[in-house]
Design an enzyme around this catalytic site. Structure first.
Site, PDB file in Angstrom:
ATOM      1  N   GLY A   1      49.346  34.641  36.879  1.00 25.47           N
ATOM      2  CA  GLY A   1      48.333  33.679  36.466  1.00 25.47           C
ATOM      3  C   GLY A   1      47.358  34.343  35.505  1.00 25.47           C
ATOM      4  N   LEU A   2      46.510  33.550  34.894  1.00 33.10           N
ATOM      5  CA  LEU A   2      45.541  34.071  33.940  1.00 33.10           C
ATOM      6  C   LEU A   2      44.541  35.010  34.607  1.00 33.10           C
ATOM      7  CD1 LEU A   2      44.709  30.779  31.975  1.00 33.10           C
ATOM      8  CD2 LEU A   2      46.099  32.704  31.153  1.00 33.10           C
ATOM      9  N   SER A   3      43.906  35.838  33.801  1.00 35.27           N
ATOM     10  CA  SER A   3      42.826  36.686  34.292  1.00 35.27           C
ATOM     11  C   SER A   3      41.724  35.797  34.847  1.00 35.27           C
ATOM     12  CB  SER A   3      42.275  37.547  33.144  1.00 35.27           C
ATOM     13  OG  SER A   3      41.178  38.327  33.576  1.00 35.27           O
ATOM     14  N   GLY A   4      41.273  36.104  36.058  1.00 34.67           N
ATOM     15  CA  GLY A   4      40.220  35.302  36.669  1.00 34.67           C
ATOM     16  C   GLY A   4      40.722  34.131  37.493  1.00 34.67           C
ATOM     17  N   SER A   5      42.029  33.970  37.569  1.00 33.88           N
ATOM     18  CA  SER A   5      42.576  32.830  38.324  1.00 33.88           C
ATOM     19  C   SER A   5      42.472  33.039  39.832  1.00 33.88           C
ATOM     20  CB  SER A   5      44.037  32.579  37.935  1.00 33.88           C
ATOM     21  OG  SER A   5      44.840  33.714  38.187  1.00 33.88           O
ATOM     22  N   GLY A   6      42.384  34.292  40.268  1.00 30.19           N
ATOM     23  CA  GLY A   6      42.224  34.567  41.698  1.00 30.19           C
ATOM     24  C   GLY A   6      43.383  35.304  42.344  1.00 30.19           C
ATOM     25  N   LYS A   7      44.241  35.899  41.554  1.00 27.01           N
ATOM     26  CA  LYS A   7      45.439  36.585  42.076  1.00 27.01           C
ATOM     27  C   LYS A   7      45.099  37.670  43.090  1.00 27.01           C
ATOM     28  CE  LYS A   7      46.722  37.823  37.964  1.00 27.01           C
ATOM     29  NZ  LYS A   7      45.582  37.198  37.241  1.00 27.01           N
ATOM     30  N   SER A   8      44.263  38.603  42.689  1.00 26.43           N
ATOM     31  CA  SER A   8      43.935  39.735  43.560  1.00 26.43           C
ATOM     32  C   SER A   8      43.147  39.296  44.789  1.00 26.43           C
ATOM     33  CB  SER A   8      43.134  40.791  42.781  1.00 26.43           C
ATOM     34  OG  SER A   8      43.898  41.309  41.710  1.00 26.43           O
TER      35      SER A   8
ATOM     36  N   SER B   1      51.271  39.081  33.995  1.00 24.11           N
ATOM     37  CA  SER B   1      52.692  38.972  33.633  1.00 24.11           C
ATOM     38  C   SER B   1      52.960  37.705  32.830  1.00 24.11           C
ATOM     39  CB  SER B   1      53.580  39.032  34.883  1.00 24.11           C
ATOM     40  OG  SER B   1      53.135  38.214  35.926  1.00 24.11           O
TER      41      SER B   1
END
Length: 199
Positions: free
Chosen positions: A34-41, A108
């Protein structure tokens, strides 16, 4: 002589199944994209905490962490991004072979790169999770201040601004972080793992 002609992988006595048996559960790769800031981590952290409390062996592979070591020296050109993800995929695969459940959090952006990782492991060992969030919302959050820098031209080839992102076409799970909290998204991941028989 072709270097490939000198490579003869050794067959070790202890197998992936043996390691999974030792851990008491199957292993797989949860690939959060997902985009940076989407909440993945943030979501991966919530998921790992739940799994840890259930006695599940896990490890989180995070993009920024790898860039401080395994992929240090790589930039953000298309070629370097692909190599960054290739190395990340290999690291995730090795960890998965050790019998643990791997949570990989990487923007990615290339669907081709993600599919290459899926094809490198057995069926259902790669679970693609699309952390969906609009560019506008990600920019509002901008936890690292990266979008602001990208808009000013201080960061080149930034995904979503000056570099493309290929959303997954058929992800195993879509997490909409504009409408659901990290905790709610984590519960969806845990339910998926249960449905797939991993926990």
């Amino acid at each position: 002589m072709d270097s490939g002609q000198q490579i003869f992988p050794y067959t070790f006595a202890v197998t992936k199944l043996d390691r999974q048996t030792l851990h008491g559960h199957k292993s797989c790769i949860l690939w959060f994209t997902g985009l940076s800031g989407s909440g993945k981590s943030t979501i991966a952290n919530e998921v790992e905490t739940i799994l840890y409390n259930k006695g599940i062996s896990t490890f989180i592979l995070d993009g920024d962490h790898l860039r401080n070591g395994l992929t240090r020296g790589l930039g953000f050109s298309e070629q370097d991004r692909e190599e960054h993800i290739r190395r990340a995929g290999e690291a995730a695969k090795l960890l998965m072979e050790s019998g643990i459940l791997v949570l990989a959090t990487f923007i990615s952006p290339s669907g081709k790169s993600r599919e290459a990782i899926r094809k490198s492991v057995e069926k259902e060992e790669f679970i693609e999770i699309y952390v969906q969030c609009s560019l506008e919302k990600c920019e509002q959050r901008d936890p690292k201040g990266l979008y602001m820098k990208a808009r000013k031209g201080e960061i080149r080839e930034f995904t979503g601004i000056s570099a493309p992102y290929d959303p997954p076409q058929n992800p195993d799970l879509v997490l909409d972080t504009e409408f659901y909290s990290p905790e709610a998204c984590a519960r969806q991941v845990i339910q998926l793992l249960s449905d797939y028989g991993y926990i």
